[in-house]
Scaffold this active site. Structure first.
Site, PDB file in Angstrom:
ATOM      1  N   CYS A   1       0.643  -1.301  -0.046  1.00  0.00           N
ATOM      2  CA  CYS A   1      -0.175  -0.003  -0.017  1.00  0.00           C
ATOM      3  C   CYS A   1       0.645   1.447  -0.086  1.00  0.00           C
ATOM      4  CB  CYS A   1      -0.965   0.029   1.353  1.00  0.00           C
ATOM      5  SG  CYS A   1       0.014  -0.405   2.649  1.00  0.00           S
TER       6      CYS A   1
ATOM      7  N   HIS B   1      -1.761   7.239   3.292  1.00  0.00           N
ATOM      8  CA  HIS B   1      -0.596   7.200   3.567  1.00  0.00           C
ATOM      9  C   HIS B   1       0.019   8.349   2.789  1.00  0.00           C
ATOM     10  CE1 HIS B   1      -0.901   3.040   5.131  1.00  0.00           C
ATOM     11  NE2 HIS B   1      -0.308   2.358   4.289  1.00  0.00           N
TER      12      HIS B   1
END
Ligand code: NAP
Length: 358
Positions: free
Chosen positions: A157, A250
């Site tokens: 990710c 993120h």
């Protein structure tokens, strides 16, 4: 049923989810609720959950309500018997490797989120906008392993947003050096995740094996495929990964050195104009703009920009000269949507569009 251009109805492809009760599994359930091509008919998780109805087995953590039809499905144990041919997998990495191999060798096509098989030379690690041609490794995999099934993976990710931002730069200007520092959300650690007392008011400057994954996967994603062999480019990358107290999303600070000398304007234009196979084929989960560039001085931020293009875009901002390398910028993306379940669903859509699911 899916309507084709001529108004005919096509049957949806039945799909199963391994690890359906986890953070990524829940995203699969939510994102495929009204999917035009895929219909969830089978779920599996650990022995803690198997035998229960999904609604009773799962600690549902999404803001969207649990789809009623799936809530009433039973959770199976992670065995291929009775499972549909197409399997989305989001299992704990301690068990994912073996389970995915078992399903693929039994003839299932496994579209996986886990890291276990990503770096195998005969396993495609794919972002449809970056390296759709790597799907051809399925043929090598099937020949080598004697499988009718297959394993196809999407990146970690953190890797995905970095690779999305680098791919257009590499194609147009050539990469020489990349430095990346991440600030990663707590949902990236799964559920229940990190104890509150470890993360509250804190930054944890270590995520096990993450930096190695980001470095190796980014090189594989941007590699060329020649006769079933992966040939990586001649450029260097260094990653530093941190866990921060953000729920989802993120954020990555990136510096790059390039082989040619574009202007800041050139970089932004290359990102803004970037269109690839998912956009050309209008795949159902494809973002219209895979990369969105923001010009404000203080964006992107998870709080405001996470759901750009339904969480399927990589949002870039603060593009500026770097006094050490050439340019620096920020990249942001949704770790359980584009960084996990959404990435796998788009991979399966690409596979279907190329006839790998027929
Ligand atoms: P999670 O919330 O901890 O979920 C793990 C899932 O695996 C649950 O469904 C769990 O079932 C199942 N499981 C655990 N042990 C098992 C066993 N022995 N046999 C069968 N099933 C078992 O983790 P996650 O965050 O969803 O991550 C899943 C995978 O995706 C991991 O490999 C992770 O590295 C990867 N990934 C995660 C993210 C992210 O942002 N979270 C992003 C990209 C990739 P029970 O509920 O029954 O325990």
């Amino acid at each position: 049923m899916e309507r084709t251009g001529k108004g005919k109805k096509m049957k949806k492809v039945e799909v199963g989810i391994l690890g359906a009760t986890g953070m990524v599994g829940q995203r699969f359930v939510s994102l495929m609720e009204d999917h035009p091509w895929f219909k969830i008919t089978w779920l599996a998780a650990s022995e803690r959950s198997s035998g229960k109805k999904y609604v009773d087995a799962c600690s549902w953590r999404l803001r969207e309500p649990m789809p009623e039809r799936v809530a009433n499905l039973s959770v199976n144990e992670c065995r291929p018997s009775g499972a549909p041919q197409l399997i989305f997998a989001s299992l704990d990495s301690r068990v994912a490797g073996e389970a995915e191999t078992e399903f693929a060798s039994a003839g299932h096509v496994v579209v996986s989120n886990s890291g276990n098989h990503r770096m195998s030379p005969d396993v495609p690690l794919v972002i449809p906008e970056v390296n759709p041609d790597h799907l051809s490794l399925i043929r090598t995999q099937r020949q080598r392993r004697g499988w009718k099934g297959a394993i196809v993976t999407n990146p970690n990710c953190t890797t995905i947003f970095l690779a999305m931002s680098l791919a257009p730069l590499d194609k147009k200007f050539g990469l020489e050096k990349v430095l990346m520092t991440s600030m990663q959300a707590v949902s990236g650690a799964g559920y229940p995740g990190i104890p509150t007392l470890d993360i509250l008011g804190n930054v944890i400057p270590y995520i096990a094996k993450e930096e190695e994954k980001v470095e190796a996967e980014t090189k594989k994603l941007l590699a060329q495929i020649n006769n079933g062999q992966i040939k990586e480019g001649n450029w260097a990358i260094s990653a530093q990964c941190n866990r921060v107290l953000v729920e989802d999303g993120h954020t990555e600070t990136v510096s790059v050195a390039l082989k040619t000398q574009p202007t800041r304007h050139d970089l932004i234009a290359v990102w803004r104009d970037y269109r690839s196979v998912p956009q050309e084929r209008e795949l159902p989960s494809a973002p219209q703009h895979a990369i969105v560039v923001r010009e404000e001085m203080d964006r992107p931020q998870p709080k405001f920009d996470l759901y750009t293009e339904g969480g399927m875009a990589t949002v870039i901002g603060r593009v500026r000269p770097c006094p050490v390398l050439d340019f620096k910028y920020i990249a942001l993306g949704h770790n359980t949507i584009r960084g996990a379940a959404g990435a796998a669903i788009l991979n399966a859509e690409l596979m279907r569009s190329e006839g790998y699911l027929d």
